[in-house]
Design an enzyme around this catalytic site. Structure first.
Site, PDB file in Angstrom:
ATOM      1  N   ASP A   1     -11.949  -4.992 -10.631  1.00  0.00           N
ATOM      2  CA  ASP A   1     -10.893  -5.485 -11.972  1.00  0.00           C
ATOM      3  C   ASP A   1     -11.852  -4.950 -13.319  1.00  0.00           C
ATOM      4  O   ASP A   1     -13.195  -5.392 -13.186  1.00  0.00           O
ATOM      5  CB  ASP A   1     -10.695  -6.945 -11.673  1.00  0.00           C
ATOM      6  CG  ASP A   1     -10.271  -7.554 -13.029  1.00  0.00           C
ATOM      7  OD1 ASP A   1      -9.895  -7.034 -13.896  1.00  0.00           O
ATOM      8  OD2 ASP A   1     -10.332  -8.884 -13.130  1.00  0.00           O
TER       9      ASP A   1
ATOM     10  N   ASP B   1      -7.574  -2.542 -11.400  1.00  0.00           N
ATOM     11  CA  ASP B   1      -6.725  -1.673 -12.399  1.00  0.00           C
ATOM     12  C   ASP B   1      -7.574  -0.210 -12.518  1.00  0.00           C
ATOM     13  O   ASP B   1      -8.527   0.019 -11.644  1.00  0.00           O
ATOM     14  CB  ASP B   1      -6.984  -2.624 -13.726  1.00  0.00           C
ATOM     15  CG  ASP B   1      -8.313  -2.931 -14.096  1.00  0.00           C
ATOM     16  OD1 ASP B   1      -9.303  -2.118 -14.121  1.00  0.00           O
ATOM     17  OD2 ASP B   1      -8.445  -4.074 -14.679  1.00  0.00           O
TER      18      ASP B   1
ATOM     19  N   HIS C   1      -4.349   0.341   4.211  1.00  0.00           N
ATOM     20  CA  HIS C   1      -3.805  -1.067   3.602  1.00  0.00           C
ATOM     21  C   HIS C   1      -2.789  -1.585   4.326  1.00  0.00           C
ATOM     22  O   HIS C   1      -2.468  -2.877   4.416  1.00  0.00           O
ATOM     23  CB  HIS C   1      -3.150  -0.667   2.358  1.00  0.00           C
ATOM     24  CG  HIS C   1      -1.856   0.224   2.298  1.00  0.00           C
ATOM     25  ND1 HIS C   1      -1.991   1.378   2.840  1.00  0.00           N
ATOM     26  CD2 HIS C   1      -0.537  -0.228   2.324  1.00  0.00           C
ATOM     27  CE1 HIS C   1      -0.667   2.152   2.682  1.00  0.00           C
ATOM     28  NE2 HIS C   1       0.123   0.892   2.421  1.00  0.00           N
ATOM     29  N   ASP C   2      -2.163  -0.972   5.667  1.00  0.00           N
ATOM     30  CA  ASP C   2      -1.285  -1.697   6.375  1.00  0.00           C
ATOM     31  C   ASP C   2      -1.749  -2.357   7.637  1.00  0.00           C
ATOM     32  O   ASP C   2      -0.979  -2.832   8.387  1.00  0.00           O
ATOM     33  CB  ASP C   2      -0.125  -0.817   6.736  1.00  0.00           C
ATOM     34  CG  ASP C   2       0.927  -0.870   5.580  1.00  0.00           C
ATOM     35  OD1 ASP C   2       1.058  -1.855   4.680  1.00  0.00           O
ATOM     36  OD2 ASP C   2       1.514   0.281   5.297  1.00  0.00           O
TER      37      ASP C   2
ATOM     38  N   GLU D   1       3.809   9.755   6.061  1.00  0.00           N
ATOM     39  CA  GLU D   1       3.723   8.337   7.067  1.00  0.00           C
ATOM     40  C   GLU D   1       4.889   8.593   8.051  1.00  0.00           C
ATOM     41  O   GLU D   1       5.962   8.365   7.561  1.00  0.00           O
ATOM     42  CB  GLU D   1       3.657   7.198   6.118  1.00  0.00           C
ATOM     43  CG  GLU D   1       3.554   6.103   6.824  1.00  0.00           C
ATOM     44  CD  GLU D   1       3.874   4.758   6.033  1.00  0.00           C
ATOM     45  OE1 GLU D   1       3.158   3.465   6.445  1.00  0.00           O
ATOM     46  OE2 GLU D   1       4.367   4.696   5.093  1.00  0.00           O
TER      47      GLU D   1
ATOM     48  N   ASP E   1       5.142   7.769   1.338  1.00  0.00           N
ATOM     49  CA  ASP E   1       5.360   6.330   2.269  1.00  0.00           C
ATOM     50  C   ASP E   1       6.693   6.525   3.257  1.00  0.00           C
ATOM     51  O   ASP E   1       7.666   7.427   2.663  1.00  0.00           O
ATOM     52  CB  ASP E   1       5.776   5.261   1.232  1.00  0.00           C
ATOM     53  CG  ASP E   1       5.856   3.985   1.831  1.00  0.00           C
ATOM     54  OD1 ASP E   1       4.954   3.500   2.374  1.00  0.00           O
ATOM     55  OD2 ASP E   1       6.993   3.530   1.797  1.00  0.00           O
TER      56      ASP E   1
ATOM     57  N   ASP F   1      -8.947 -10.273 -15.301  1.00  0.00           N
ATOM     58  CA  ASP F   1      -7.620 -10.790 -14.853  1.00  0.00           C
ATOM     59  C   ASP F   1      -7.506 -11.246 -13.569  1.00  0.00           C
ATOM     60  O   ASP F   1      -6.352 -11.628 -12.966  1.00  0.00           O
ATOM     61  CB  ASP F   1      -6.312 -10.198 -15.331  1.00  0.00           C
ATOM     62  CG  ASP F   1      -6.096  -8.822 -14.979  1.00  0.00           C
ATOM     63  OD1 ASP F   1      -7.016  -8.394 -13.866  1.00  0.00           O
ATOM     64  OD2 ASP F   1      -5.219  -8.257 -15.228  1.00  0.00           O
TER      65      ASP F   1
ATOM     66  N   ASP G   1       0.675   8.272  -4.258  1.00  0.00           N
ATOM     67  CA  ASP G   1       1.490   7.505  -3.197  1.00  0.00           C
ATOM     68  C   ASP G   1       2.923   7.729  -3.612  1.00  0.00           C
ATOM     69  O   ASP G   1       3.377   7.609  -4.783  1.00  0.00           O
ATOM     70  CB  ASP G   1       1.181   6.111  -2.948  1.00  0.00           C
ATOM     71  CG  ASP G   1       1.350   5.815  -1.628  1.00  0.00           C
ATOM     72  OD1 ASP G   1       2.365   6.020  -0.960  1.00  0.00           O
ATOM     73  OD2 ASP G   1       0.537   4.975  -1.016  1.00  0.00           O
TER      74      ASP G   1
ATOM     75  N   ASN H   1     -11.113  -6.146 -16.542  1.00  0.00           N
ATOM     76  CA  ASN H   1     -10.656  -7.050 -17.760  1.00  0.00           C
ATOM     77  C   ASN H   1     -10.752  -8.404 -17.390  1.00  0.00           C
ATOM     78  O   ASN H   1     -10.299  -9.217 -18.220  1.00  0.00           O
ATOM     79  CB  ASN H   1      -9.569  -6.507 -18.384  1.00  0.00           C
ATOM     80  CG  ASN H   1      -8.282  -6.609 -17.261  1.00  0.00           C
ATOM     81  OD1 ASN H   1      -8.286  -6.961 -16.118  1.00  0.00           O
ATOM     82  ND2 ASN H   1      -7.070  -6.071 -17.723  1.00  0.00           N
TER      83      ASN H   1
END
Length: 561
Positions: free
Chosen positions: A23, A31, A332-333, A259, A202, A27, A100, A25
């Site tokens: 990150d 990003d 990520h899965d 995928e 994907d 929040d 992706d 900034n």
């Protein structure tokens, strides 16, 4: 050497999950400018290609895999100007960027779907899959959503159901519609002309649906039917992908990887065979979905090493000379590999993380590293359900615990073992608050072990997991034997050791990995080359693998001629 060279065969790919990487900034959300800050880190690691999980405009029902605008950047991640700067800086460092591509479905907030659901005769109606209700206004068939519940959503405005294999906010596109396909291809060319270097696609094997839409078989305690046989590897999938290749992919010097949900080695030859005119390679999931329980992936089982060896070896041998492999443990899965296939205890975490890297990345194929894997990040093991953010976890918990199938404690064990959020906690950069990921409050809680497991600590240590990954990547880069040699599994029935041989132009390489926390007897066999050298090992003494025993989680790579 008979294998045709290609840059994507000789590359190491690093997957970034932008929301959790860096990150910039404050929040609490990673990003694009945060990624720009870390490009030198990736270059130093030895990465050739960066794969970004989706950064397109999205309402984030499924963390960016529900796209509302394919040609805009999610506001939380930055602007298109930020993206252009990131792409330029990646190329300046001699690296490439793969995006992706999510074209099985869109968000229900995409303008196409907003138009599609507005009336039965709208020009965009046929961009999605609409069906009349069955008797008594029931869903058109019994298919289960992959996020549990029905895969059909009733839309009272037009009195019909639309298909959503995932969330109801992710309606499936109708690939039978040639105008919709051309709009997708136009979008892909737009990104190609911008200068990206390829796509990871994907659930690409799900684009073509069986137009009969028959009921599926109910299993794994699910009251809904398994529709995968009818929406996976469908009747027109290869026609669609050949068209995509002809209209888009063949026009660029790209890396393309699909995928492959429901794809085995034989199917992969159709998608990614050297003569298929479709894709460069496929991701398969057989090795990370071994030992399912009565509730499918929701279990806390360990994989049987003999089955793991059989799966990985089958992909190596059946694709030899015909197609190219993708090599991955983490993404990520799926949960963190060191927690699932290794040992995440303080005593063995680093040894087993290094062993897993050796075992997979000495095989033939393109290696994929998922952010944090290179420092041995572990599953998060949150005790409170509210610390998880994944829509899949929330839906499954509601159905299985709320439905009385399992207790809260049992479900939490399953989530802590296989839940997707195990891979989505913030990247652990240092031991400052939130692991240096953000100065604000992170969108998902960080793994508390960031104090001990972080990049800063490992970059300064010669025996760290990070340093080992750098050495392993450098070793691959300089070796045709590792990149292109043939693969031969040895000791297939051994329950504890993974042993295989690679060969190319008279050179031979032996990889020996102990998957246990105990010493294992290892018998050196005739013809394995007593005179040679250790290329890499995860114990400091680098001793020859001829000594008769292997220490816990020991990995040795031995080369001879």
């Amino acid at each position: 050497m008979n294998e045709k060279r290609a840059w994507w065969k000789e590359s190491v790919v690093y997957q970034i999950y932008p929301r959790s990487f860096q990150d910039s900034n404050g929040d609490g959300i990673g990003d694009l400018n945060g990624i720009r800050q870390r490009l030198d880190y990736l270059k130093e690691l030895g990465v050739d290609v960066i794969w970004l999980s989706p950064v397109y405009q999205s309402p984030n029902d499924d963390n960016g895999y529900d796209i509302s605008d394919y040609q805009a950047i999610m506001g939380e991640f930055g602007t298109m100007e930020d993206f252009d700067g990131l792409l330029a800086e990646i190329h300046e460092r001699g690296m490439r960027l793969v995006m992706d591509l999510v074209v099985n479905h869109t968000s229900d907030e995409h303008p196409w779907f907003v138009e599609s659901r507005s009336s039965r005769d709208n020009p965009y109606r046929d961009y999605y899959i609409w069906r009349e209700p069955a008797e008594q206004n029931a869903a058109p068939n019994n298919w289960a959503s992959r996020f549990r519940g029905s895969a059909w959503e009733y839309d009272p405005a037009t009195g019909m159901y639309y298909l959503h294999i995932y969330s109801r906010k992710q309606p499936d596109l109708n690939w039978e519609n040639p105008k919709m396909r051309e709009d997708i291809y136009r979008m892909m060319r737009w990104w190609g002309d911008k200068g990206i270097d390829g796509f990871r696609m994907d659930v690409i094997s799900m684009l073509s649906k069986d137009q009969r839409y028959p009921d599926g078989v109910c299993r794994d305690g699910n009251p809904y039917g398994d529709g995968l046989p009818y929406y996976g590897n469908g009747p027109r999938i290869h026609e669609f992908l050949k068209e995509m290749n002809r209209e888009v992919l063949s026009r660029y010097d790209w890396m393309t990887v699909g995928e492959g949900v429901g794809v085995g080695a034989k199917e992969a030859l159709q998608y990614a065979g050297y003569d298929s005119d479709e894709l460069n390679m496929m991701f398969h999931f057989e090795h990370v979905e071994l030992n399912p329980g009565p509730y499918g992936k929701w279990n806390d089982n360990r994989a049987d090493l003999r089955e793991l060896k059989a799966v990985l070896s089958r992909w190596q041998t059946e694709l030899e000379g015909k197609a190219w492999n993708s090599l991955f443990w983490d993404n990520h899965d799926y949960p963190r590999s060191v927690s699932r296939f290794g040992n995440d205890s303080p005593r063995y975490r680093e040894l087993s993380a290094k062993m897993l890297a050796v075992c997979l990345y000495m095989m033939k194929g393109t290696p994929y590293i998922y952010q944090g894997q290179e420092i041995g990040m572990t599953n998060c093991g949150f005790r409170d359900l509210k610390d998880y953010r994944d829509i899949e976890i929330a839906r499954v918990y509601e159905e299985m615990v709320g439905g009385g199938l399992v207790s809260h404690d049992e479900m939490m064990r399953y989530i802590n073992h296989t839940g997707r959020d195990n891979a989505r906690t913030p990247m652990q950069w240092d031991d400052t608050p939130h692991g240096g990921f953000t100065t604000g409050t992170p969108w998902i809680r960080e793994n508390p072990n960031y104090v001990d497991i972080n990049v800063k600590e490992q970059m300064g240590r010669k025996d760290s997991v990070y340093t080992f990954y750098r050495e392993l990547i450098a070793l691959r880069r300089e070796s045709d034997l590792i990149q292109y040699g043939t693969y031969h599994l040895l000791l297939p029935e051994d329950e504890n050791l993974f042993v295989y041989r690679r060969e190319l132009d008279g050179e031979k390489l032996l990889t020996v990995c102990n998957f246990t926390d105990r010493e294992q007897t290892f018998t050196w066999q005739e013809g394995w080359g007593t005179e040679g050298q250790v290329l890499i090992a995860n114990y400091a003494d680098n001793r020859k693998p001829t000594h008769g025993t292997l220490r816990p989680y020991e990995a040795i790579v031995w080369k001879w001629t």
